[in-house]
Design an enzyme around this catalytic site. Structure first.
Site, PDB file in Angstrom:
ATOM      1  N   PHE A   1       0.941  -1.213   0.072  1.00 50.33           N
ATOM      2  CA  PHE A   1       0.041  -0.110  -0.125  1.00 50.33           C
ATOM      3  C   PHE A   1       0.898   1.319   0.101  1.00 50.33           C
ATOM      4  O   PHE A   1       0.351   2.507  -0.173  1.00 50.33           O
ATOM      5  CB  PHE A   1      -0.824  -0.078   1.052  1.00 50.33           C
ATOM      6  CG  PHE A   1      -0.418   0.350   2.533  1.00 50.33           C
ATOM      7  CD1 PHE A   1      -0.455   1.612   2.933  1.00 50.33           C
ATOM      8  CD2 PHE A   1       0.532  -0.413   3.348  1.00 50.33           C
ATOM      9  CE1 PHE A   1      -0.071   2.195   4.050  1.00 50.33           C
ATOM     10  CE2 PHE A   1       0.753  -0.215   4.416  1.00 50.33           C
ATOM     11  CZ  PHE A   1       0.750   1.319   4.947  1.00 50.33           C
ATOM     12  N   LYS A   2       2.059   1.210   0.632  1.00 49.51           N
ATOM     13  CA  LYS A   2       3.018   2.251   0.397  1.00 49.51           C
ATOM     14  C   LYS A   2       3.299   3.039  -0.874  1.00 49.51           C
ATOM     15  O   LYS A   2       3.703   4.084  -1.042  1.00 49.51           O
ATOM     16  CB  LYS A   2       4.121   1.893   1.048  1.00 49.51           C
ATOM     17  CG  LYS A   2       4.111   1.239   2.411  1.00 49.51           C
ATOM     18  CD  LYS A   2       3.836   2.114   3.745  1.00 49.51           C
ATOM     19  CE  LYS A   2       3.716   1.459   4.774  1.00 49.51           C
ATOM     20  NZ  LYS A   2       4.912   1.177   5.509  1.00 49.51           N
TER      21      LYS A   2
END
Length: 431
Positions: free
Chosen positions: A106-107
């Site tokens: 998700f980063k």
């Protein structure tokens, strides 16, 4: 839009967006937040025409003084260019898959946005920017991918030796060019402390310095977007988001999206045994402690930085926070059981972090019987082959872009847990 430190309670020292991004940490040691969070309300759903368009609409009030609307649309088209599946598992249970970006975590959303923002600032300033970032797992690889070969920017990734998975380490240490990995003999909290000290004591006029951790507001803002996208896809239903949490940037972004009008009934702060925030929600006392190593290593944080932002959003009131957030910590054994349960009950292969999100949703389901529960699946399960095999007896299929990393040689710089050694590596680099 001006930005203020969480410690500037009188709003006496405003910062512009570009200054807040470049400084990362406020001069008083606090974290930047926008002066207000504008309400978008029904316009979320009304204006939804795809993820890049939603992103540009949501982010415009926060950057409008420094990035033109058309430039922002193009930027969001580059950043939000991969799928964001909301996978239905049960009648009221959904997995929001955030791992379809370049580094399968998700980063990627925040790192890609920040890379483009900093590139814009570097061109304006005409000086090299050195980005320092601490990682307990996926932050570093997302930052490396987002900033790789970006002109005028050099990145230093600090990670704790022996506390990231083999796949994560490959994604940190195999880049070269303008990406340098610093392997620290310590914990994530040690790495983060060194980063904060570098930011607060920078004294070299030859380059600018900032961080790409979620302490940087440019990492946080784009993470609001996928919460809104999930809420829109659920058609205005009551929604509870269960967020696997370590440094709490992801959950803070969800709280900010809710302030903008994204439908959210409640949030669950789901952690591993590093559960200082769930304990705070029970006792009202915040007691940081050294982090413990777990299977869900990206959440091995004993003193989460973004908790200061959460406190600020709720006026430092634990009672107000409890109205919107519940918390629960889970052991490695429970994490493996959650992974196994997801597979056996739904045929769904999860990573350890997503499994903790699922356990948080399951634990609080009876408290909100009418709500849809969305847990965030923050990393591809193939990044954690040992845990997946231990849980379900088989390995997750490895995507080609992850397999490519395993073929590359690693080139980290190994350092003791010593701030002066870290500073020397960052300041004296001549690549």
């Amino acid at each position: 839009m001006k930005y203020y430190s969480t410690r500037d309670t009188q709003h006496l020292h405003p910062a512009t967006f570009d200054a807040a991004v470049l400084h990362g940490l406020a001069p008083d040691g606090g974290l930047y937040l926008p002066e207000n969070i504008p309400s978008a309300g029904p316009t979320f759903a009304k204006n939804y025409d795809g993820l890049p368009e939603l992103a540009a609409e949501m982010l415009w009030p926060f950057v409008s003084e420094h990035i033109g609307r058309q430039e922002l649309k193009l930027l969001c088209g580059e950043v939000f260019s991969f799928p964001l599946p909301l996978v239905q598992l049960g009648e009221k249970l959904f997995s929001l898959e955030l791992f379809h970006g370049p580094t399968l975590a998700f980063k990627d959303f925040g790192a890609r946005f920040m890379a483009r923002v900093l590139s814009h600032i570097a061109q304006q300033k005409g000086r090299e920017i050195r980005v320092v970032v601490a990682t307990s797992g996926d932050t570093g690889s997302a930052v490396a991918a987002g900033f790789f070969k970006v002109p005028g920017i050099r990145v230093f990734i600090l990670y704790p030796r022996g506390r990231v998975s083999p796949g994560q380490q490959k994604q940190l240490t195999t880049w070269g060019h303008n990406i340098t990995a610093l392997e620290i003999e310590g914990s994530f909290d040690d790495c983060q402390r060194h980063v904060k000290q570098l930011l607060s004591q920078h004294n070299d006029n030859n380059f600018l310095i900032t961080s790409a951790n979620s302490i940087n507001i440019a990492r946080l803002l784009p993470q609001m977007v996928y919460y809104a996208a999930a809420g829109i896809q659920l058609g205005g239903k009551q929604v509870v988001f269960s967020v696997p949490s370590g440094n709490f940037g992801n959950l803070t972004a969800g709280l900010m999206a809710a302030r903008m009008g994204m439908p959210a009934t409640h949030f669950v702060a789901a952690t591993n045994i590093n559960d200082v925030v769930p304990e705070y929600l029970l006792s009202g006392a915040f007691k940081p402690r050294p982090s413990a190593s777990t299977l869900s290593n990206a959440m091995d944080v004993g003193n989460p930085s973004n908790f200061e932002r959460m406190l600020h959003l709720y006026g430092n009131s634990p009672e107000r926070m409890k109205n919107h957030i519940s918390g629960m910590g889970f052991t490695d054994r429970q994490t493996l059981d959650g992974m196994r349960e997801l597979y056996e009950r739904y045929g769904y292969v999860a990573d350890p972090h997503g499994a903790i999100g699922y356990l948080g949703a399951r634990h609080f389901a009876q408290k909100f019987p009418e709500a849809a529960f969305v847990f965030l699946e923050t990393a591809h399960p193939a990044k954690f082959p040992d845990a997946v095999k231990q849980a379900i007896g088989m390995e997750a299929e490895v995507p080609e872009r992850l397999a490519e990393f395993f073929k590359k040689p690693e080139n980290p710089i190994r350092l003791p847990n010593d701030y002066n050694k870290v500073k020397e590596a960052v300041y004296n680099y001549r690549g």
